[in-house]
Motif scaffolding. Structure first.
Motif, PDB file in Angstrom:
ATOM      1  N   HIS B  14       0.852  -1.191   0.000  1.00  0.00           N
ATOM      2  CA  HIS B  14       0.000   0.000   0.000  1.00  0.00           C
ATOM      3  C   HIS B  14       0.883   1.236   0.000  1.00  0.00           C
ATOM      4  N   ILE B  15       0.524   2.216  -0.827  1.00  0.00           N
ATOM      5  CA  ILE B  15       1.161   3.527  -0.714  1.00  0.00           C
ATOM      6  C   ILE B  15       0.082   4.466  -0.216  1.00  0.00           C
ATOM      7  N   GLY B  16       0.236   4.930   1.007  1.00  0.00           N
ATOM      8  CA  GLY B  16      -0.848   5.695   1.610  1.00  0.00           C
ATOM      9  C   GLY B  16      -2.089   4.811   1.635  1.00  0.00           C
ATOM     10  N   GLN B  17      -3.186   5.319   1.097  1.00  0.00           N
ATOM     11  CA  GLN B  17      -4.397   4.500   1.126  1.00  0.00           C
ATOM     12  C   GLN B  17      -4.561   3.684  -0.159  1.00  0.00           C
ATOM     13  N   TYR B  18      -3.591   3.828  -1.091  1.00  0.00           N
ATOM     14  CA  TYR B  18      -3.743   3.129  -2.375  1.00  0.00           C
ATOM     15  C   TYR B  18      -3.125   1.739  -2.322  1.00  0.00           C
ATOM     16  N   HIS B  19      -3.889   0.784  -2.786  1.00  0.00           N
ATOM     17  CA  HIS B  19      -3.452  -0.597  -2.794  1.00  0.00           C
ATOM     18  C   HIS B  19      -2.760  -0.863  -4.129  1.00  0.00           C
ATOM     19  N   ILE B  20      -1.439  -0.845  -4.152  1.00  0.00           N
ATOM     20  CA  ILE B  20      -0.732  -0.875  -5.438  1.00  0.00           C
ATOM     21  C   ILE B  20      -0.386  -2.317  -5.841  1.00  0.00           C
ATOM     22  N   LEU B  21       0.386  -3.020  -5.016  1.00  0.00           N
ATOM     23  CA  LEU B  21       0.692  -4.413  -5.352  1.00  0.00           C
ATOM     24  C   LEU B  21      -0.374  -5.292  -4.726  1.00  0.00           C
ATOM     25  N   GLN B  22      -0.939  -6.183  -5.551  1.00  0.00           N
ATOM     26  CA  GLN B  22      -2.074  -6.966  -5.065  1.00  0.00           C
ATOM     27  C   GLN B  22      -1.785  -8.452  -5.154  1.00  0.00           C
ATOM     28  N   GLY B  23      -0.720  -8.854  -4.471  1.00  0.00           N
ATOM     29  CA  GLY B  23      -0.390 -10.273  -4.441  1.00  0.00           C
ATOM     30  C   GLY B  23       0.599 -10.652  -5.527  1.00  0.00           C
ATOM     31  N   VAL B  24       1.835 -10.172  -5.375  1.00  0.00           N
ATOM     32  CA  VAL B  24       2.860 -10.465  -6.383  1.00  0.00           C
ATOM     33  C   VAL B  24       3.618 -11.726  -5.983  1.00  0.00           C
ATOM     34  N   ASP B  25       3.673 -12.703  -6.904  1.00  0.00           N
ATOM     35  CA  ASP B  25       4.499 -13.905  -6.714  1.00  0.00           C
ATOM     36  C   ASP B  25       5.595 -13.856  -7.761  1.00  0.00           C
ATOM     37  N   LEU B  26       6.842 -13.876  -7.302  1.00  0.00           N
ATOM     38  CA  LEU B  26       7.938 -13.719  -8.258  1.00  0.00           C
ATOM     39  C   LEU B  26       9.159 -14.441  -7.718  1.00  0.00           C
ATOM     40  N   THR B  27       9.865 -15.113  -8.607  1.00  0.00           N
ATOM     41  CA  THR B  27      11.090 -15.796  -8.196  1.00  0.00           C
ATOM     42  C   THR B  27      12.232 -15.341  -9.093  1.00  0.00           C
ATOM     43  N   VAL B  28      13.345 -14.991  -8.484  1.00  0.00           N
ATOM     44  CA  VAL B  28      14.546 -14.664  -9.253  1.00  0.00           C
ATOM     45  C   VAL B  28      15.576 -15.738  -8.960  1.00  0.00           C
ATOM     46  N   ARG B  29      16.012 -16.447 -10.035  1.00  0.00           N
ATOM     47  CA  ARG B  29      16.933 -17.560  -9.812  1.00  0.00           C
ATOM     48  C   ARG B  29      18.376 -17.105  -9.894  1.00  0.00           C
ATOM     49  N   ARG B  30      19.190 -17.771  -9.089  1.00  0.00           N
ATOM     50  CA  ARG B  30      20.611 -17.461  -9.012  1.00  0.00           C
ATOM     51  C   ARG B  30      21.266 -17.553 -10.392  1.00  0.00           C
ATOM     52  N   GLY B  31      22.036 -16.533 -10.727  1.00  0.00           N
ATOM     53  CA  GLY B  31      22.799 -16.562 -11.971  1.00  0.00           C
ATOM     54  C   GLY B  31      21.997 -16.185 -13.201  1.00  0.00           C
ATOM     55  N   GLU B  32      20.708 -15.951 -13.027  1.00  0.00           N
ATOM     56  CA  GLU B  32      19.891 -15.618 -14.191  1.00  0.00           C
ATOM     57  C   GLU B  32      19.639 -14.122 -14.296  1.00  0.00           C
ATOM     58  N   LEU B  33      19.291 -13.687 -15.515  1.00  0.00           N
ATOM     59  CA  LEU B  33      18.780 -12.336 -15.684  1.00  0.00           C
ATOM     60  C   LEU B  33      17.275 -12.451 -15.890  1.00  0.00           C
ATOM     61  N   THR B  34      16.524 -11.976 -14.902  1.00  0.00           N
ATOM     62  CA  THR B  34      15.076 -12.047 -14.973  1.00  0.00           C
ATOM     63  C   THR B  34      14.552 -10.694 -15.423  1.00  0.00           C
ATOM     64  N   VAL B  35      13.698 -10.705 -16.418  1.00  0.00           N
ATOM     65  CA  VAL B  35      13.155  -9.446 -16.928  1.00  0.00           C
ATOM     66  C   VAL B  35      11.731  -9.292 -16.413  1.00  0.00           C
ATOM     67  N   LEU B  36      11.433  -8.096 -15.927  1.00  0.00           N
ATOM     68  CA  LEU B  36      10.076  -7.795 -15.472  1.00  0.00           C
ATOM     69  C   LEU B  36       9.486  -6.786 -16.449  1.00  0.00           C
ATOM     70  N   LEU B  37       8.478  -7.228 -17.185  1.00  0.00           N
ATOM     71  CA  LEU B  37       7.866  -6.355 -18.192  1.00  0.00           C
ATOM     72  C   LEU B  37       6.500  -5.884 -17.717  1.00  0.00           C
ATOM     73  N   GLY B  38       5.949  -4.934 -18.427  1.00  0.00           N
ATOM     74  CA  GLY B  38       4.606  -4.468 -18.085  1.00  0.00           C
ATOM     75  C   GLY B  38       4.432  -3.017 -18.462  1.00  0.00           C
ATOM     76  N   ARG B  39       3.188  -2.653 -18.734  1.00  0.00           N
ATOM     77  CA  ARG B  39       2.950  -1.289 -19.204  1.00  0.00           C
ATOM     78  C   ARG B  39       3.157  -0.288 -18.057  1.00  0.00           C
ATOM     79  N   ASN B  40       3.128   0.979 -18.407  1.00  0.00           N
ATOM     80  CA  ASN B  40       3.284   2.042 -17.416  1.00  0.00           C
ATOM     81  C   ASN B  40       2.255   1.926 -16.300  1.00  0.00           C
ATOM     82  N   GLY B  41       2.696   2.064 -15.066  1.00  0.00           N
ATOM     83  CA  GLY B  41       1.757   2.040 -13.950  1.00  0.00           C
ATOM     84  C   GLY B  41       1.357   0.645 -13.531  1.00  0.00           C
ATOM     85  N   ALA B  42       2.019  -0.381 -14.073  1.00  0.00           N
ATOM     86  CA  ALA B  42       1.651  -1.759 -13.734  1.00  0.00           C
ATOM     87  C   ALA B  42       2.094  -2.115 -12.319  1.00  0.00           C
TER      88      ALA B  42
END
Ligand SMILES: Nc1ncnc2c1ncn2[C@@H]1O[C@H](COP(=O)(O)OP(=O)(O)O)[C@@H](O)[C@H]1O
Ligand SMILES: [Mg+2]
Lengths: 338, 241, 353
Positions: B14-42
């Motif tokens: 939450h940022i202030g009263q705004y609920h921004i992230l709504q249940g993010v599941d993400l794994t970054v593996r050792r030695g890898e380059l993980t790319v996070l894509l998504g439109r503006n404001g995602a």
């Protein structure tokens, strides 16, 4: 692997040192000369202005850094000035004998003791003030202003309780009294000393901020505290350190100011705070260099105006502030923020 | 597939009263380059800031290198081994290039050999060594920001949209730098909107929308599958290439 | 009817409504309830302070701006009326002229200060108003040929407002219907009208925008509100209202001087009353003013007695000396900001639930 040349490599960025604010100072002094008319008077006023400016700088520098670093504006900063001055009397009054002795060494010993005690007490008080008064209201500007203002009132009143309601005379040590005659101009010795102390503090602060890692961290933190944290440093520790140092400097400023006026009042801190605020606004909140120039400007204007049009001396500083903000709305040296 | 270095499970922010992230599941593996894509404001920037502890997760958990960092402070997270290049680069413009790197080197002076390696792909930094960082061009600032994050080896690198607003030639030198880093087995979480920039760099990829991860997979698969690109990332991607 | 008068903004607490009704009733009937000059002074001061504090609450409570220049505007009102009556003579025309000039000066100053500093940061505004207000106070005492300096100016008011004037010869319930009584009701109804007007302002769409700005100025700006404009308008409105309060006070005292209008102590009083009464609730200004002015007038006497009784214990006697009134206010103020941020009104409203 061959490095790929970037197109912008060709143009060497120019070293950006912003000279314009530095030039305002001599311009102001020169402009005052014909108005004042007499060169000796001008010299006296200018030295007085520089001395006062140095003292204001010493009091204001901590405040501006604290603001820059944590976005905390301590309206109670003036209390440290007053407490510093009054604490010094605990040494200076019992040691009047040493102070008035005809020996520079004895004078200086008494004075150094007083300054050390004053800075120690105000530093400690600053630490307590930060813990008790400021920490609970981080990030809440409105409460911060109200609480620190309240803290200031309480501190000022406590001075009355402890030291009584009367003003306390604080004579200068024997060897600092009198003036040096320079052609037709008389320059009070103490003013020269104040200038020297102010310069020493400024140079010391400049070296710490530019040559030590802690100093670099402070400057970096003023610009972007989050990034300093993301690099792995605890900005709170830095802040507490700066707060304590700033309070101790305010205490030193209080001692110098008290000796300059040779009279202590419980309201001296809150009175000088008006000038201090003007100074840090003029200088650009968070900028030590701006604070230094701002302090000298404000003090010079106060002295020239005090001589030329005594009734509007303080109002002239408001005009100075307005003029500078019209020129640079964020102050002389705006601090780059996020 | 290698083991996970960083795991986010059901993270809400939450940022202030705004609920921004709504249940993010993400794994970054050792030695890898993980790319996070998504439109503006995602919510990409918010995700990185939550990992750095600059926002606190209101729900869910973050584990880094076997250590729970959900409630850890930003300096603790940094010392645990995460370096961060924020979207606005976070350069200290009043400080010189040298001083910027000096602060990034917690051990004291930066290691001379590592510096030479960095100068290899970012020669401008050597050239403007004693210049105030504020006087650098946008691309040079981005180089400095990345150099600051790698001046000492860290376990994980978070980089937020490094190509934003940069000229193609500079983007080329960033690609070189990321290739170098990949060559040294550095783990990287790279936020981007420029698919062209990351398609050849990424090992795995995650796509965000509206504060959630909506797709996870290998970059190779996504790079091949134009239909999937189309449905996940929309037409705008082509404009970037 | 009541709904329209209060702009639909009811006290929303039984206790609060009772206290407010009692206060209004006592103030309305004060000349008939009390005889002493002291009591009438207290009642008049409460009326004026309700306006002064409510207008400050418009800034602090509703807009989230800290200003230290409120007493400056208050002083401008007092001096405007006072100096006009002093130099032109005790006519209604002079009074109107003085008030008009004072209002114009206040509005101009509020506009300039607002445009200058509200654009940057709220904290800037606090510093700048502090500096400007101190300069103004010093200026007022320095220009003694004009303002009377530290002594201020005592002046005559129009015939009808003088104590010697009788509206009707007969007494009503044992109270003479004289100029002093007329002045009191001028204050009372003036204060009432201004208060209801402020209530209307904060409950208008304009008032709601102000509160939106206070909550999140970044977002309000994003929604398309020019926050600088709104803040500056609020600032001008508060300044004008404070000017009116100053004019009323000057009429009552038939005196304008730095101690009664411009002093920093009054600024602290205002801050304290707003915080204790409850920020962002105009009713807090009423309750707070009444309690504070009563305490100031009657508690200080108590302190003096305690201090006199304790002369043997040096520090304690000092602590309780009436001159240390401000110390206790300060302590109380700091504690209220921490532990009592919603003030009396907030507490009373919470009681209900
Ligand atoms: N400081 C803030 N206050 C309120 N909302 C914010 C703030 N920062 C970001 N947001 C909102 O959070 C959402 C996600 O933003 P962000 O993480 O920056 O997205 P991205 O990096 O993917 O473009 C956006 O809707 C944005 O408006
Ligand atoms: Mg982003």
């Amino acid at each position: 692997m061959t490095p790929i040349a970037t197109p912008t490599d060709a143009e060497l960025p120019k070293l950006k040192l912003d000279w314009a604010p530095l030039l305002v100072l001599p311009a102001l002094a020169l402009a005052a000369l014909p108005l004042i008319g007499s060169a000796p008077t001008w010299v006296t006023l200018t030295i007085a202005g520089l001395a006062m400016g140095m003292m204001i700088f010493i009091m204001a520098s901590g405040l501006t850094l604290v603001f820059g670093l944590m976005d905390v504006l301590n309206f109670g900063h003036g209390a440290f000035v007053t407490v510093g001055a009054f604490t010094a009397t605990l040494v200076l009054l019992p040691m009047q004998g040493w102070m008035q002795a005809d020996s520079v060494l004895m004078n200086l010993t008494a004075l150094s003791l007083a300054v050390a005690l004053a800075m120690g007490v105000t530093g400690l008080l600053g630490w307590a003030f930060e813990r008790v008064i400021i920490m609970p209201v981080y990030g809440q500007h409105l409460k911060q202003i109200l609480i620190t203002m309240g803290g200031m009132i309480v501190a000022e009143q406590m001075i009355h309780v402890v030291w009584g309601p009367d003003q306390i005379p604080l004579p200068l040590p024997a060897s600092f009294r009198g003036a040096i005659i320079f052609g037709d101009a008389a320059i009070e010795k103490y003013r020269l000393i104040a200038v020297a102390v102010g310069l020493i503090v400024f140079v010391a602060m400049f070296l710490v901020l530019n040559r030590t890692k802690v100093g670099l961290l402070i400057r970096a933190g003023v610009e972007n505290g989050e990034m300093v944290e993301a690099l792995g440093y605890r900005i709170r520790r830095l802040f507490v350190g700066v707060f304590i140092a700033g309070s101790a400097l305010a205490g030193l400023g209080g001692v110098l100011w008290g000796l300059y006026k040779e009279m202590l009042t419980a309201a001296m801190g809150s009175e000088i705070m008006v000038l201090v605020f003007i100074v840090i606004i003029i200088g650009g909140l968070g900028s030590v260099g701006g604070c230094f120039i701002g302090a000298l400007l404000v003090a010079l204007v106060a002295n020239y105006a005090g001589f030329l049009v005594p009734k509007i001396a303080l109002a002239s500083n408001i005009l100075l502030m307005v003029a500078i903000l019209l020129w640079r709305p964020q102050g002389l040296y705006p601090v780059a923020k996020r | 597939m290698s083991e996970a270095l960083l795991t986010l499970t059901g993270v809400h922010t939450h940022i202030g009263q705004y609920h921004i992230l709504q249940g993010v599941d993400l794994t970054v593996r050792r030695g890898e380059l993980t790319v996070l894509l998504g439109r503006n404001g995602a919510g990409k920037t918010t995700t990185l800031r939550t990992i750095m502890g600059l926002w606190k997760a209101s729900r869910g958990g973050l584990v880094f290198d076997g250590q729970d960092i959900t409630r850890a402070s930003t300096p603790d997270i940094a010392t645990a081994g995460i370096a961060y290049v924020p979207e606005n680069m976070g350069i200290f413009s009043d400080l010189t290039v040298r001083e910027n790197l000096l602060l990034a080197a917690r051990a004291g002076e930066p290691d001379a050999q590592r510096l030479e390696w960095i100068f290899g792909f970012f020669p401008a930094l050597k050239k403007f060594w004693n210049q105030a960082a504020g006087t650098l061009s946008g691309g040079q600032k981005q180089m400095l920001a990345i150099a600051r994050a790698i001046v000492e080896p860290r376990k994980l690198l978070l980089v937020d949209e490094p190509t934003k607003g940069l000229a193609p030639a500079i983007i080329q030198s960033l690609i070189t730098a990321f290739r170098e880093l990949k060559g040294m087995e550095t783990t990287i979480l790279l936020v981007e909107q420029n698919f062209g920039f990351v398609r050849s760099l990424g090992d795995s990829v995650a796509v965000m929308d509206d504060g959630r991860i909506v797709h996870k997979g290998r970059m190779a698969e996504l790079a091949e599958d134009r239909d999937l690109q189309q449905s996940l990332l929309g037409l705008s991607l082509d404009a970037h290439q | 009817m009541l709904h329209r008068l209060l702009s639909g903004d009811f006290p929303r607490s039984l206790w609060l409504s009772g206290a407010l009704a009692l206060l209004v009733l006592v103030l309305a009937l004060a000349p008939f309830l009390f005889t002493g000059a002291r009591a009438m002074n207290v009642a008049a001061t409460i009326c004026v302070f309700i306006v002064l504090v409510a207008s400050y609450d418009l800034l602090l409570g509703y807009t989230g701006i800290v200003s230290f220049a409120h007493t400056m505007f208050y002083g401008i009102g007092a001096y405007g009326v006072g100096l006009a009556l002093y130099s032109i003579g005790p006519t209604w025309g002079a009074m109107a002229l003085g008030l008009g000039i004072a209002l114009l000066l206040s509005l101009a100053l509020a506009l300039v200060i607002g445009l200058f500093s509200l654009r940057v940061k709220a904290i800037f505004y606090a510093m700048i108003t502090l500096a400007v207000a101190s300069a103004f106070a010093i200026l007022a005492s320095q220009l003694s040929d004009f303002t009377g300096g530290e002594d201020g100016r005592t002046f005559s008011v129009p015939e009808m407002l003088r104590p010697g004037f009788r509206l009707i010869e007969a007494e009503v319930f044992g109270t003479a219907i004289n100029g002093k009584l007329i002045t009191y009701y001028l204050l009372f109804f003036g204060a009432l009208a201004i208060f209801l007007f402020l209530l209307r302002v904060v409950n208008s769409p304009f008032g709601r925008v102000l509160q939106a700005i206070r909550e999140n100025d970044f977002r309000a700006e994003a929604l398309g509100y020019r926050t600088v404009v709104y803040r500056t308008l609020a600032n001008c409105l508060a300044a004008a209202t404070a000017t009116l309060a100053g004019a009323l006070m000057a009429l009552w005292l038939r005196y304008a001087g730095p101690q009664t209008t411009l002093s920093f102590t009054i600024m602290m009083d205002i801050l304290l009353i707003v915080v204790i009464g409850g920020m962002g609730t105009l009713y807090g200004a009423m309750i707070g003013s009444a309690l504070f002015i009563l305490a100031q007038n009657y508690l200080q006497a108590l302190m003096k007695q305690a201090s006199d009784a304790l002369t043997a214990v040096p520090v304690l006697a000092n602590l309780l000396h009436p001159d240390r009134w401000l110390l206790w206010l300060g302590v109380f103020f700091v504690l209220s900001v921490y532990f009592f941020p919603t003030g009396i009104v907030g507490k009373l409203r919470a009681l209900k639930r």
